[in-house]
Scaffold this active site. Structure first.
Site, PDB file in Angstrom:
ATOM      1  N   ASP A  43       0.826  -1.206   0.000  1.00 12.20           N
ATOM      2  CA  ASP A  43       0.000   0.000   0.000  1.00 12.20           C
ATOM      3  C   ASP A  43       0.863   1.260   0.000  1.00 12.20           C
ATOM      4  O   ASP A  43       0.351   2.369  -0.104  1.00 12.20           O
ATOM      5  CB  ASP A  43      -0.984   0.001   1.171  1.00 12.20           C
ATOM      6  CG  ASP A  43      -0.319  -0.061   2.530  1.00 12.20           C
ATOM      7  OD1 ASP A  43       0.924  -0.048   2.598  1.00 12.20           O
ATOM      8  OD2 ASP A  43      -1.044  -0.146   3.537  1.00 12.20           O
ATOM      9  N   SER A  44       2.170   1.076   0.044  1.00 11.96           N
ATOM     10  CA  SER A  44       3.090   2.186  -0.177  1.00 11.96           C
ATOM     11  C   SER A  44       2.936   2.774  -1.569  1.00 11.96           C
ATOM     12  O   SER A  44       3.456   3.858  -1.857  1.00 11.96           O
ATOM     13  CB  SER A  44       4.537   1.732   0.044  1.00 11.96           C
ATOM     14  OG  SER A  44       4.828   0.563  -0.703  1.00 11.96           O
ATOM     15  N   GLU A 174       8.852  -4.151  10.823  1.00  7.36           N
ATOM     16  CA  GLU A 174       9.220  -2.817  10.345  1.00  7.36           C
ATOM     17  C   GLU A 174       9.637  -1.911  11.493  1.00  7.36           C
ATOM     18  O   GLU A 174       8.910  -1.756  12.475  1.00  7.36           O
ATOM     19  CB  GLU A 174       8.061  -2.176   9.581  1.00  7.36           C
ATOM     20  CG  GLU A 174       8.395  -0.798   9.027  1.00  7.36           C
ATOM     21  CD  GLU A 174       7.397  -0.258   8.049  1.00  7.36           C
ATOM     22  OE1 GLU A 174       7.612   0.869   7.535  1.00  7.36           O
ATOM     23  OE2 GLU A 174       6.390  -0.934   7.776  1.00  7.36           O
TER      24      GLU A 174
END
Length: 272
Positions: A43-44, A174
């Protein structure tokens, strides 16, 4: 063999897993030809390609579109598709959203957070799942390192173990300390993929536009292998200059009629 089995075997052998994002067919094709192990359609795409302010604006339709494009570019690659914000708030909606991405070409779907009920529902539906802990861009407005305190680190470890027991096939970690990522990697069966999580995960993932240097801003966790953003600007400026100065198109860019056909055309033109 399911799509994730290879990566469990790579973890067992200590072979690092290379993951890159891709959002279109040419990029996915290039990555597949380069030997990338997994392509992540993240979705980046929202901030890096679509011009959105954040990941929260990315829709399921957006993700279907970009997953399908990546699949057309890399028909044999393993592709993970991100479930966008508010498309997996419960088992039923998560299954419907995941099936949409699978239908578009994803092999595995990914969601953020430690929702074991959603994971079990997807797994029971025969859908392979990559989970995502640490910094969760869809929900964390504060884009900083997570898990720095002992309490937060213990929570991340416990969440990872619960997800592993529930059947996740991969885990993105992350922006967490290397020591925490290492403990999680040792504790779970599933391969871990780090971004800003140090050297001791089972693999690494980076965002292709960051790797290529599209933007002016760089990140500590990233390595810019090229400065494609600068090259694009310089190339566009050179093209504009050539058009404005009359240097493009040049003789080598042209197609001419044969003299005979030109004579016939001009003769016909004279009677119009």
């Amino acid at each position: 063999m399911n799509k994730s089995a290879r990566f469990f075997e790579m973890k067992r052998r200590g072979e690092p897993i290379a993951v890159l994002t891709a959002y279109d067919a040419p990029t996915a094709r290039a990555e597949a030809e380069a030997g990338v192990d997994v392509i992540l359609v993240g979705d980046s795409v929202g901030a890096n390609v679509l011009g959105y302010a954040s990941e929260r604006e990315v829709t399921l339709a957006d993700m279907r579109h970009h997953v399908a494009a990546a699949r057309r570019g890399a028909p044999d690659a393993v592709i993970i598709g991100d479930l966008p914000f508010e498309t997996y708030g419960g088992p039923e909606i998560a299954i419907a959203s995941a099936r949409a991405l699978i239908g578009a070409g994803a092999d595995i779907v990914k969601f953020e957070g430690a929702d074991v009920a959603v994971l079990k529902a997807l797994t029971d539906a025969g859908i392979e799942v990559c989970c995502h802990l640490g910094l969760e861009p869809q929900t964390h407005a504060d884009k900083r390192l997570k898990g720095r305190s002992a309490q937060d680190a213990a929570r991340l470890l416990a969440d990872a173990i619960r997800l592993d027991e529930a059947g996740m096939k991969m885990l993105v970690l992350e922006m967490i300390p290397e020591e925490v990522a290492a403990e999680i990697t040792r504790a779970v069966r599933a391969p871990t993929i780090g971004i800003g999580a140090g050297r001791r995960t089972d693999g690494q993932v980076l965002v292709i536009t960051d790797v290529l240097g599209f933007g002016a801003r760089n990140f500590r966790h990233n390595r810019r292998y090229q400065e494609v953003g600068r090259l694009m600007r310089e190339t566009a400026a050179a093209y504009v200059r050539d058009v404005h100065d009359g240097g493009f198109p040049a003789e080598e860019n042209l197609v001419h009629m044969t003299p005979e056909e030109l004579d016939l055309f001009m003769a016909a033109r004279a009677h119009v």
